[in-house]
Design an enzyme around this catalytic site. Structure first.
Site, short mmCIF file in Angstrom:
data_model
loop_
_atom_site.label_atom_id
_atom_site.label_comp_id
_atom_site.label_asym_id
_atom_site.label_seq_id
_atom_site.Cartn_x
_atom_site.Cartn_y
_atom_site.Cartn_z
N SER A 54 31.47 39.36 26.85
CA SER A 54 32.98 39.24 27.34
C SER A 54 33.43 37.92 27.27
CB SER A 54 33.01 39.82 28.77
OG SER A 54 34.18 39.54 29.44
N TYR A 90 30.90 40.08 38.15
CA TYR A 90 31.03 40.47 36.64
C TYR A 90 30.90 39.18 35.72
CZ TYR A 90 33.12 42.63 32.43
OH TYR A 90 33.47 42.95 31.19
#
Ligand code: NAD
Length: 279
Positions: free
Chosen positions: A164, A177
């Site tokens: 990501s 995350y």
């Protein structure tokens, strides 16, 4: 045309991966779904991993089989060691081997740090980071056992970690995350360094904002989408196919000399867009 991008669908259509065997985790939704289909379209046999949603997984399998390749769905929780071991063992039994592991499964459990529970922290690290470690390890064992089969690919196997932009961009309210994706970056680089001498290529694809269920709140209303677009210099929210095409390219021998790289597929989100006018 070999390796061309299909103008009408914007997807890689060539048989770049003919005869290869791929496994995609979390392949019954979003980016994993698009990636599994794209790998099938490129000629690979594909295992569609899922944890919940057997019907969706079977639909993906049916779509992949339309390309004339083999596919089946396999339920496994990527954070469970025994289930990951069994999943790869079954693949070797059914398809003979594995050439491409796409460690894609991931989730969010968002909260401000002062409210984040240990369970929320642990769930995200277990699935997003430990899950990728387990999948990469099991694939690497088979790659090392089998070695290079030059009629299939120049490399002994490919591991592609779904990362990501939060591999490098801090993200308030999402410390679990962002930490998991930062960890994925180092997992990928260390595995790449360790496994490259054995002919194995480990790389990461790092999406920006892609229209999938994981981030529905960020794009499902015009106001939210306008807010999101401020962070994207290219001024469009990505589609799952944007990522699927990148995975096919990285998995193919076209990018055989790419080892230990993170390919950001983000419309420029990592270009510090705030500095376009500020700073
Ligand atoms: P999604 O929610 O549509 O898909 C996630 C998939 O992972 C689902 O199929 C889900 O069932 C599966 N999954 C969750 N826990 C699992 C487990 N324990 N075992 C097996 N599968 C499990 O979201 P997505 O956007 O397609 O996300 C895919 C990957 O892309 C994730 O790693 C995510 O972090 C990453 N990513 C997405 C975006 C985005 O904008 N959508 C941006 C950057 C990174």
């Amino acid at each position: 045309m070999a390796g061309s991008v299909d103008e009408t669908r914007g997807t890689l259509s060539a048989q770049l991966l003919k005869g290869q065997k791929a496994l995609v985790t979390g392949a019954n939704s979003g980016i994993g779904l698009a990636t599994a289909v794209a790998l099938g379209r490129a000629g690979a046999d594909v295992v569609v991993n899922y944890v919940v949603g057997a019907d969706e997984a079977e639909k993906v399998v049916a779509q992949i089989k339309e390309f004339g390749v083999r596919s089946y769905a396999h339920q496994a929780d990527v954070s469970d060691e025994d289930q990951v071991v069994a999943m790869v063992a079954r693949m070797v039994e059914e398809f003979g081997t594995i050439d491409i592991m796409v460690a894609n499964a991931g989730l969010q459990r968002d909260a401000p740090v002062t409210e984040m529970t240990h369970a929320q922290w642990k769930k995200v690290i277990d699935v997003n980071l430990t899950g990728q470690f387990l999948c990469a390890r099991e694939a690497a064992k088979e790659f090392v056992r089998r070695g290079v089969v030059k009629e299939v690919s120049r490399s002994a196997g490919k591991i592609i970690c779904m990362s990501s932009v939060h591999q490098i961009v801090p993200w308030s309210g999402h410390v679990n995350y962002a930490s998991s994706k930062g960890g994925v970056g180092m997992l990928m680089q260390t595995l790449a360094q360790e496994l490259a001498p054995k002919g194995i290529r480990v790389n990461a694809v790092a999406p920006g904002a892609i229209r999938t269920p994981i981030n529905k709140d960020a794009w499902s209303t015009p106001e939210a989408e306008a807010d999101l677009l401020r962070l994207i210099p290219y001024r469009r929210v990505g589609d799952p196919d944007d990522i699927a095409n990148a995975v096919v390219a990285v998995a193919s021998d076209l990018l055989d000399y790419v080892v230990g790289a993170t390919l950001y597929v983000d419309g420029g989100m990592t270009l510090f867009p705030g500095f376009a006018t500020g700073g």
